[in-house]
Design an enzyme around this catalytic site. Structure first.
Site, short mmCIF file in Angstrom:
data_model
loop_
_atom_site.label_atom_id
_atom_site.label_comp_id
_atom_site.label_asym_id
_atom_site.label_seq_id
_atom_site.Cartn_x
_atom_site.Cartn_y
_atom_site.Cartn_z
N HIS A 177 0.83 -1.21 0.00
CA HIS A 177 0.00 0.00 0.00
C HIS A 177 0.87 1.26 0.00
CE1 HIS A 177 -3.21 -2.84 1.35
NE2 HIS A 177 -3.93 -2.06 0.55
N HIS A 230 1.28 1.58 -5.75
CA HIS A 230 -0.09 1.05 -5.77
C HIS A 230 -1.08 2.18 -6.04
CE1 HIS A 230 -3.89 -0.73 -4.61
NE2 HIS A 230 -4.00 0.14 -3.62
N HIS A 257 -6.52 7.72 -2.91
CA HIS A 257 -7.38 6.79 -2.17
C HIS A 257 -6.69 6.08 -1.01
CE1 HIS A 257 -5.40 3.47 -4.28
NE2 HIS A 257 -6.03 2.64 -3.46
N ASP A 258 -5.36 5.99 -1.01
CA ASP A 258 -4.65 5.32 0.08
C ASP A 258 -3.59 6.22 0.71
OD1 ASP A 258 -5.88 2.89 0.48
OD2 ASP A 258 -4.62 1.77 -0.91
N ASP A 274 -8.95 -0.81 -7.60
CA ASP A 274 -8.26 -1.04 -6.33
C ASP A 274 -8.07 -2.52 -6.04
OD1 ASP A 274 -7.01 -0.32 -3.94
OD2 ASP A 274 -8.90 -0.24 -2.84
#
Length: 398
Positions: free
Chosen positions: A153, A157, A194-195, A306
């Site tokens: 993560h 990614h 998003h992460d 994802d």
């Protein structure tokens, strides 16, 4: 009667006199009186829209700050490469982005910035929203600095999810024509952010640990809320606000879409999202007839990107699977260290057989149903369905 009034809470400070019609309010004092310091410190960031309608890309000082940021990080040449990108280089970037075998694990920060710029350029978003290349590169530079040394993560990614989101939408012009440019921009922004600041552990781990993030977000989509809040915190910086050309209304719309897409990457929402997507197929005037329908579609695309490693070519997919397993093994070690119960599906992943079993199970329960649903709207994904099945068979034989 006669009882003492309860003490006023801090968040009530400065609220009196604010209930009348806007036209009846007295002009605000400078600085604002009796405002909680936390609110006062955020006022500068809250003034978006002051240039509404002028189509500006931000103050010269802001761009200079962006350039200084890039210079400090050894990324000064990136702005020129984005601004002066030739048609041939851009076409090569598009070809690379459409390649499901792209090995993003070996990409440099500068290369990810160039490819991300081509995502905007191919759809004309950089011109439509007056996005300055220096500010865009500065945001990505700071975003990538919030990538931690965890196996999976991390920033590569994050980029891969943006690239996959873009590729799915780009391969379906019939879908894109029902989406506004602002909605398309939101999908890329959501995927990139998003992460943000992912620590390499799960929501469940943070909850059991009673971590500060779990307490802050009340054990609800802990990481997803954190990713979203952190990303928008970075975007609020003057040197990173590449969306400064948006009006107040446009930014509010984009923010709502980005928040929805990021929160819907929480696996706890997986089955609800799939059900919501099915409901859009029953809309009398079609999925594109409402903001909710379009929001659900974009959330579904980002979510599929994802969890879509099984859709990739085997060599890249295998790297992803090994990195996920390594990260899970590290969480088990942390669970032992903090005397927490081990997460069952993360145990024993040092063994190849256990990794294969986990990937087959994840594909069948999560990835495959998602892709098959999304394929109804994106028929070009039929090829990826075949690849996913081949990858699953390969795991079963290993």
């Amino acid at each position: 009667e006669g009882a003492a009034r309860p003490p006023r809470q801090a968040y009530m400070t400065g609220r009196e006199g604010a209930r009348g019609a806007p036209g009846n309010r007295p002009p605000a004092a400078e600085p604002p009186p009796a405002v909680l310091p936390m609110i006062a410190s955020g006022l500068r960031k809250a003034r978006r829209g002051g240039r509404e309608g002028k189509g500006e890309t931000g103050s010269a000082a802001g761009v200079d700050d962006s350039r200084a940021l890039l210079e400090k990080r050894g990324l000064a040449p990136v702005e020129a490469r984005l601004a002066g990108m030739t048609d041939a280089s851009h076409c090569e970037n598009v070809r690379e982005l459409m390649d499901w075998g792209l090995d993003f694990w070996g990409l440099s920060d500068a290369r990810m910035m160039e490819l991300s710029w081509s995502m905007l350029r191919e759809w004309g978003l950089h011109e439509a929203f007056k996005i300055h290349p220096a500010r865009f590169a500065a945001l990505l530079a700071v975003l990538f600095e919030h990538s931690h040394p965890v196996p999976y993560h991390n920033k590569r990614h994050w980029f891969s999810v943006a690239a996959t989101t873009w590729a799915i939408l780009h391969g379906a012009p019939e879908v894109r024509r029902h989406l506004s440019r602002l909605e398309l921009l939101a999908s890329i922004v959501a995927a990139l952010g998003h992460d943000t600041d992912h620590p390499g552990v799960t929501n469940g781990f943070l909850s059991l640990l009673k971590h500060d993030l779990a307490l802050r977000y009340n054990d609800i989509s802990i990481l997803e809320n954190h990713h979203c809040a952190t990303f928008f915190g970075l975007l609020a910086r003057e040197d990173c606000d590449f969306l400064s050309g948006l009006s107040r209304k446009e930014f509010a719309t984009l923010r709502g879409l980005v928040v929805a897409c990021i929160l819907n990457t929480d696996m706890a929402r997986h089955f609800n999202l799939l059900e919501d997507f099915k409901q859009t197929e029953k809309m009398p005037k079609g999925w594109s007839s409402s903001e909710g329908g379009r929001r659900t579609l974009l959330s579904m695309v980002v979510h599929c990107a994802d969890i879509g490693n099984p859709l990739r070519g085997w060599n890249v997919y295998k790297k992803c699977a090994d990195r996920i397993a390594d990260e899970f093994c590290e969480q088990v070690r942390l669970e032992d260290y903090f005397n927490l119960p081990r997460t069952a599906h993360m145990e024993g992943l040092e063994k190849a057989g256990a990794r294969a079993k986990m990937e087959v199970g994840f594909t069948r329960v999560f990835a495959s149903p998602t892709l098959l649903l999304l394929k109804r709207r994106f028929p070009q994904l039929e090829e990826r369905v075949a690849v996913m099945r081949e990858n699953c068979q390969r795991w079963e034989k290993s």
